[in-house]
Scaffold this motif. Structure first.
Motif, PDB file in Angstrom:
ATOM      1  N   VAL A  11     -20.253 -24.981 -25.945  1.00  0.00           N
ATOM      2  CA  VAL A  11     -20.310 -24.954 -27.408  1.00  0.00           C
ATOM      3  C   VAL A  11     -20.779 -23.584 -27.894  1.00  0.00           C
ATOM      4  O   VAL A  11     -20.226 -23.002 -28.834  1.00  0.00           O
ATOM      5  N   ASP A  12     -21.807 -23.039 -27.222  1.00  0.00           N
ATOM      6  CA  ASP A  12     -22.314 -21.720 -27.614  1.00  0.00           C
ATOM      7  C   ASP A  12     -21.263 -20.641 -27.404  1.00  0.00           C
ATOM      8  O   ASP A  12     -21.149 -19.696 -28.192  1.00  0.00           O
ATOM      9  N   ARG A  13     -20.491 -20.751 -26.316  1.00  0.00           N
ATOM     10  CA  ARG A  13     -19.468 -19.745 -26.051  1.00  0.00           C
ATOM     11  C   ARG A  13     -18.325 -19.831 -27.057  1.00  0.00           C
ATOM     12  O   ARG A  13     -17.734 -18.810 -27.436  1.00  0.00           O
ATOM     13  N   ILE A  14     -18.015 -21.036 -27.498  1.00  0.00           N
ATOM     14  CA  ILE A  14     -17.012 -21.174 -28.554  1.00  0.00           C
ATOM     15  C   ILE A  14     -17.518 -20.538 -29.845  1.00  0.00           C
ATOM     16  O   ILE A  14     -16.792 -19.815 -30.537  1.00  0.00           O
ATOM     17  N   ALA A  15     -18.794 -20.781 -30.161  1.00  0.00           N
ATOM     18  CA  ALA A  15     -19.381 -20.175 -31.357  1.00  0.00           C
ATOM     19  C   ALA A  15     -19.411 -18.658 -31.237  1.00  0.00           C
ATOM     20  O   ALA A  15     -19.200 -17.939 -32.220  1.00  0.00           O
ATOM     21  N   ALA A  16     -19.661 -18.164 -30.018  1.00  0.00           N
ATOM     22  CA  ALA A  16     -19.701 -16.712 -29.822  1.00  0.00           C
ATOM     23  C   ALA A  16     -18.350 -16.082 -30.113  1.00  0.00           C
ATOM     24  O   ALA A  16     -18.269 -14.926 -30.533  1.00  0.00           O
ATOM     25  N   GLY A  17     -17.266 -16.848 -29.901  1.00  0.00           N
ATOM     26  CA  GLY A  17     -15.941 -16.319 -30.203  1.00  0.00           C
ATOM     27  C   GLY A  17     -15.763 -16.019 -31.675  1.00  0.00           C
ATOM     28  O   GLY A  17     -14.968 -15.149 -32.052  1.00  0.00           O
ATOM     29  N   GLU A  18     -16.465 -16.740 -32.536  1.00  0.00           N
ATOM     30  CA  GLU A  18     -16.380 -16.494 -33.976  1.00  0.00           C
ATOM     31  C   GLU A  18     -17.387 -15.454 -34.438  1.00  0.00           C
ATOM     32  O   GLU A  18     -17.093 -14.612 -35.281  1.00  0.00           O
ATOM     33  N   VAL A  19     -18.599 -15.532 -33.896  1.00  0.00           N
ATOM     34  CA  VAL A  19     -19.691 -14.693 -34.382  1.00  0.00           C
ATOM     35  C   VAL A  19     -19.728 -13.340 -33.673  1.00  0.00           C
ATOM     36  O   VAL A  19     -19.943 -12.299 -34.290  1.00  0.00           O
ATOM     37  N   ILE A  20     -19.496 -13.338 -32.345  1.00  0.00           N
ATOM     38  CA  ILE A  20     -19.629 -12.118 -31.542  1.00  0.00           C
ATOM     39  C   ILE A  20     -18.263 -11.773 -30.972  1.00  0.00           C
ATOM     40  O   ILE A  20     -17.990 -12.009 -29.792  1.00  0.00           O
ATOM     41  N   GLU A  21     -17.380 -11.240 -31.797  1.00  0.00           N
ATOM     42  CA  GLU A  21     -16.035 -10.932 -31.309  1.00  0.00           C
ATOM     43  C   GLU A  21     -15.961  -9.563 -30.651  1.00  0.00           C
ATOM     44  O   GLU A  21     -15.010  -9.276 -29.933  1.00  0.00           O
ATOM     45  N   ARG A  22     -16.967  -8.686 -30.883  1.00  0.00           N
ATOM     46  CA  ARG A  22     -17.000  -7.361 -30.273  1.00  0.00           C
ATOM     47  C   ARG A  22     -18.436  -6.852 -30.305  1.00  0.00           C
ATOM     48  O   ARG A  22     -19.291  -7.424 -31.001  1.00  0.00           O
ATOM     49  N   PRO A  23     -18.756  -5.774 -29.578  1.00  0.00           N
ATOM     50  CA  PRO A  23     -20.138  -5.291 -29.560  1.00  0.00           C
ATOM     51  C   PRO A  23     -20.716  -5.003 -30.940  1.00  0.00           C
ATOM     52  O   PRO A  23     -21.900  -5.263 -31.187  1.00  0.00           O
ATOM     53  N   ALA A  24     -19.910  -4.457 -31.851  1.00  0.00           N
ATOM     54  CA  ALA A  24     -20.422  -4.143 -33.192  1.00  0.00           C
ATOM     55  C   ALA A  24     -20.947  -5.392 -33.889  1.00  0.00           C
ATOM     56  O   ALA A  24     -21.926  -5.321 -34.638  1.00  0.00           O
ATOM     57  N   ALA A  25     -20.306  -6.540 -33.653  1.00  0.00           N
ATOM     58  CA  ALA A  25     -20.763  -7.782 -34.283  1.00  0.00           C
ATOM     59  C   ALA A  25     -22.117  -8.199 -33.730  1.00  0.00           C
ATOM     60  O   ALA A  25     -22.979  -8.691 -34.475  1.00  0.00           O
ATOM     61  N   ALA A  26     -22.323  -8.000 -32.412  1.00  0.00           N
ATOM     62  CA  ALA A  26     -23.620  -8.335 -31.828  1.00  0.00           C
ATOM     63  C   ALA A  26     -24.714  -7.434 -32.395  1.00  0.00           C
ATOM     64  O   ALA A  26     -25.814  -7.904 -32.741  1.00  0.00           O
ATOM     65  N   VAL A  27     -24.423  -6.130 -32.514  1.00  0.00           N
ATOM     66  CA  VAL A  27     -25.399  -5.202 -33.090  1.00  0.00           C
ATOM     67  C   VAL A  27     -25.706  -5.593 -34.532  1.00  0.00           C
ATOM     68  O   VAL A  27     -26.866  -5.577 -34.961  1.00  0.00           O
ATOM     69  N   LYS A  28     -24.690  -5.959 -35.283  1.00  0.00           N
ATOM     70  CA  LYS A  28     -24.889  -6.349 -36.684  1.00  0.00           C
ATOM     71  C   LYS A  28     -25.863  -7.522 -36.795  1.00  0.00           C
ATOM     72  O   LYS A  28     -26.795  -7.496 -37.608  1.00  0.00           O
ATOM     73  N   GLU A  29     -25.657  -8.556 -35.981  1.00  0.00           N
ATOM     74  CA  GLU A  29     -26.527  -9.728 -36.054  1.00  0.00           C
ATOM     75  C   GLU A  29     -27.963  -9.367 -35.697  1.00  0.00           C
ATOM     76  O   GLU A  29     -28.907  -9.822 -36.353  1.00  0.00           O
TER      77      GLU A  29
END
Length: 612
Positions: A11-29
């Motif tokens: 479930v978390d990995r599916i959510a990561a597909g929406e929220v963390i699609e690339r490194p910039a998205a992870a940095v943003k969060e």
């Protein structure tokens, strides 16, 4: 197939597909979490574009052991204390970022509250949470993400090059830094375009300094302050002059209550405000923040929270358009300062070429030039008394000596009042196209056609707004033959054109009859005018507001009644043009967005010739 409950890690990995699609998205969060924690310093480090390492260190509030253990659980957050999803005052609120990152990478968190004796740490790997342990840590939080997407290798195939991913991280961090100038931001890492921007004081000056770092050092000199308010909404920021533009929309920065967004409504409003003063293939440079009560905007409409939905979108759009238009109109004749800089750079390039072995053509003169006997230059240009009659020794300057009568505005000494004006006193006309004016601080070069085109356009718009454009009936109506499609298009737009002073009638297939024309265009080439109006209608189509279509046609009309390149002007005509430019809104650029003048500072000219 049997329905089953998915594994929590999946479930978390599916959510990561929406929220963390690339490194910039992870940095943003992670950076948004730091801002929400009250950090005043945020340092970001990346490696391999963020795939191998993302490190975010802040001096925010930190977490307790209980908070840390819950923070990596799905849908656990401290940002909705009363559970009201319609009153969100923070950048983050979903509680998905940390568990999503931890499910697709190795996540390490070290944190310490200011009142705590020591820090605490936690590691999450492949969705498996470790135990909270004591660590040595400074106040704040340090988060490291290593081997992003190592547990979902298929995602790695969709990432771009390390350089492209690093630049996406840098762009995202710059947008957050612009929206929060009171926080120190730094970025380091290969291909990332490292920077370290200190925290700026609150207020307009602090914001402008941050914008100078992000948008270039020329931006403050070419920026207009924006302040407007309507009902529950307000906008603030700085907008670049129309002649200070770029080839992409990367220079357009927007935020809502401090949240950077790429919202379609706001982007459309910005384009609408600049449509009358900017070329269609260019984009403005600006930063605008829309402020409102949290309940007046829904930020929970996009997975990346980059778009919002306003409760009253028409009100917000109108506020942005009117606020920007008012600031641009108040700027009057101002044009970008970079125009003169580009001109001087072109001169320097020529001089540099001459100094590198390339010869610059110069007129040749017979030996023993009798300067005391001959010179074509008029009195006042030399330091001493002007010579008398031109002799053979000065024949190389004969073309210049025969300049048009329009070029001799310098024979009359300019008044002190004219020199003190923003555009100065007209001194010459070159190539029957450019007006050269003198100011106290330098020289102004005006494109007479571009300038007069804008003046006529603004005059027609003002006349239309007051009581409609005055029309003049033609003694002999003129027939204009066109393509049948263009003729039909003109007749279909007859009511709009009549409001602009152009009255047409159908005159058989593929032809129209011009009955009346705008008074200000009297004596112009009506055949060409009608054809250009037909082209303008074809280009603009039926989309857009009526006002936008009318402005488009008016701009075409104004072009036909403006002073053409190649027309000689008397000194008083040149001065009158300069004076009208100084009091006319948007006169710093023509109807097509090109600058109407450039200004060269005397100090720069002296430096160019080695006098300074």
């Amino acid at each position: 197939m049997t329905v089953r409950r998915l594994d929590p890690v999946l479930v978390d990995r599916i959510a990561a597909g929406e929220v963390i699609e690339r490194p910039a998205a992870a940095v943003k969060e992670l950076v948004e979490n730091a801002i929400d924690a009250g950090a005043t310093t945020i340092a970001v480090t990346i490696a391999a574009g963020g795939r191998e390492l993302i490190r975010v260190v802040d001096d925010g509030a930190g977490m307790t052991a209980q908070d840390l253990e819950l923070a990596v659980e799905r849908h656990a957050t401290s940002k909705l204390p009363d559970g009201d999803l319609f009153a969100i005052g923070t950048l983050g609120f979903r509680g998905e970022a940390l568990p999503s990152i931890g499910s697709v990478a190795r996540l390490s968190i070290e944190t310490r509250r200011r009142d705590a004796a020591q820090g605490i740490g936690l590691v999450v790997e492949a969705g498996e949470k470790g135990v909270v342990r004591p660590v040595a840590a400074a106040p704040g939080t340090r988060i490291e993400v290593t081997d992003l997407f190592v547990f979902t290798p298929a995602r790695l195939k969709f990432l771009k090059s390390d350089r492209a991913e690093a630049q996406a991280v840098a762009d995202m961090l710059r947008r957050l830094a612009i929206a929060h100038p009171d926080i120190r931001f730094s970025l380091s890492g290969e291909h990332a375009g490292a920077f370290d921007w200190p925290a700026e004081p609150s207020g307009r000056e602090g914001l402008l300094r941050r914008l100078a770092r992000a948008l270039g050092r020329d931006f403050p000199d070419n920026a207009l302050p924006i302040e407007a308010e309507r009902e529950a909404f307000r906008i603030s920021g700085f907008a670049g002059l129309p002649t200070f533009h770029r080839g992409t929309s990367a220079g357009v920065h927007l935020s809502v209550n401090g949240r950077p967004v790429r919202d379609k409504l706001l982007l459309s409003a910005v384009r609408g405000a600049y449509a009358d003063v900017l070329p269609s293939d260019r984009h403005p440079v600006l930063f605008l923040d829309v402020g409102c009560e949290p309940r007046a905007v829904d930020v929970n409409v996009h997975p990346a929270k980059s778009e919002v939905r306003f409760r009253d979108p028409a009100l917000v759009r109108g506020l942005v358009v009117s606020g920007l238009k008012a600031a641009l109109a108040a700027a009057g004749h101002r044009a970008t300062t970079t125009g003169g800089a580009r001109t001087l750079d072109a001169f320097r390039a020529v001089f540099a070429a001459g100094g590198n072995g390339h010869s610059i053509p110069r007129p040749s003169f017979p030996p023993a030039a009798p300067w005391q006997e001959a010179s074509p230059w008029p009195a006042g240009l030399g330091e001493g008394a002007a010579p008398r009659a031109a002799g053979p020794a000065q024949s190389g300057f004969s073309d210049f000596a025969a300049a048009s009568a329009d070029a001799r505005a310098h024979l009359a000494e300019p008044s002190a009042d004219a020199l003190d004006r923003p555009l100065g006193a007209a001194r010459a006309q070159l190539h029957e196209t450019y007006i050269v004016a003198q100011t106290r601080e330098g020289v102004v070069i005006v494109d007479q056609h571009a300038a007069h085109e804008r003046l006529v356009y603004e005059r027609l718009k003002a006349e239309r707004a007051r009581n409609g454009i005055a029309r003049q009936p033609l003694l002999l109506p003129e027939v204009v033959e066109l393509d049948p499609v263009d003729a039909d298009r003109l007749i279909a737009a007859g009511a709009e054109l009549e409001s602009l002073g152009l009255v047409l009638e159908a005159f058989g297939p593929g032809a129209v009859l011009v009955r009346e024309a705008p008074s200000q265009l009297a004596g112009g080439n009506l055949q060409r005018l009608v054809r250009d109006v037909a082209d303008a209608l074809a280009e603009h189509g039926t989309t857009g507001s009526l006002e936008r279509r009318l402005d488009h046609v008016l701009a075409t009309m104004a072009c036909h009644n403006s002073v053409r390149a190649g027309r000689r002007l008397r000194p008083e005509e040149m001065d009158a043009l300069l004076r009208e430019m100084e009091i006319t809104p948007n006169s710093g650029q023509c109807n097509h967005g090109r600058p109407t003048y450039v200004e060269l500072k005397l100090s720069d000219i002296e430096r160019l010739f080695g006098r300074r």
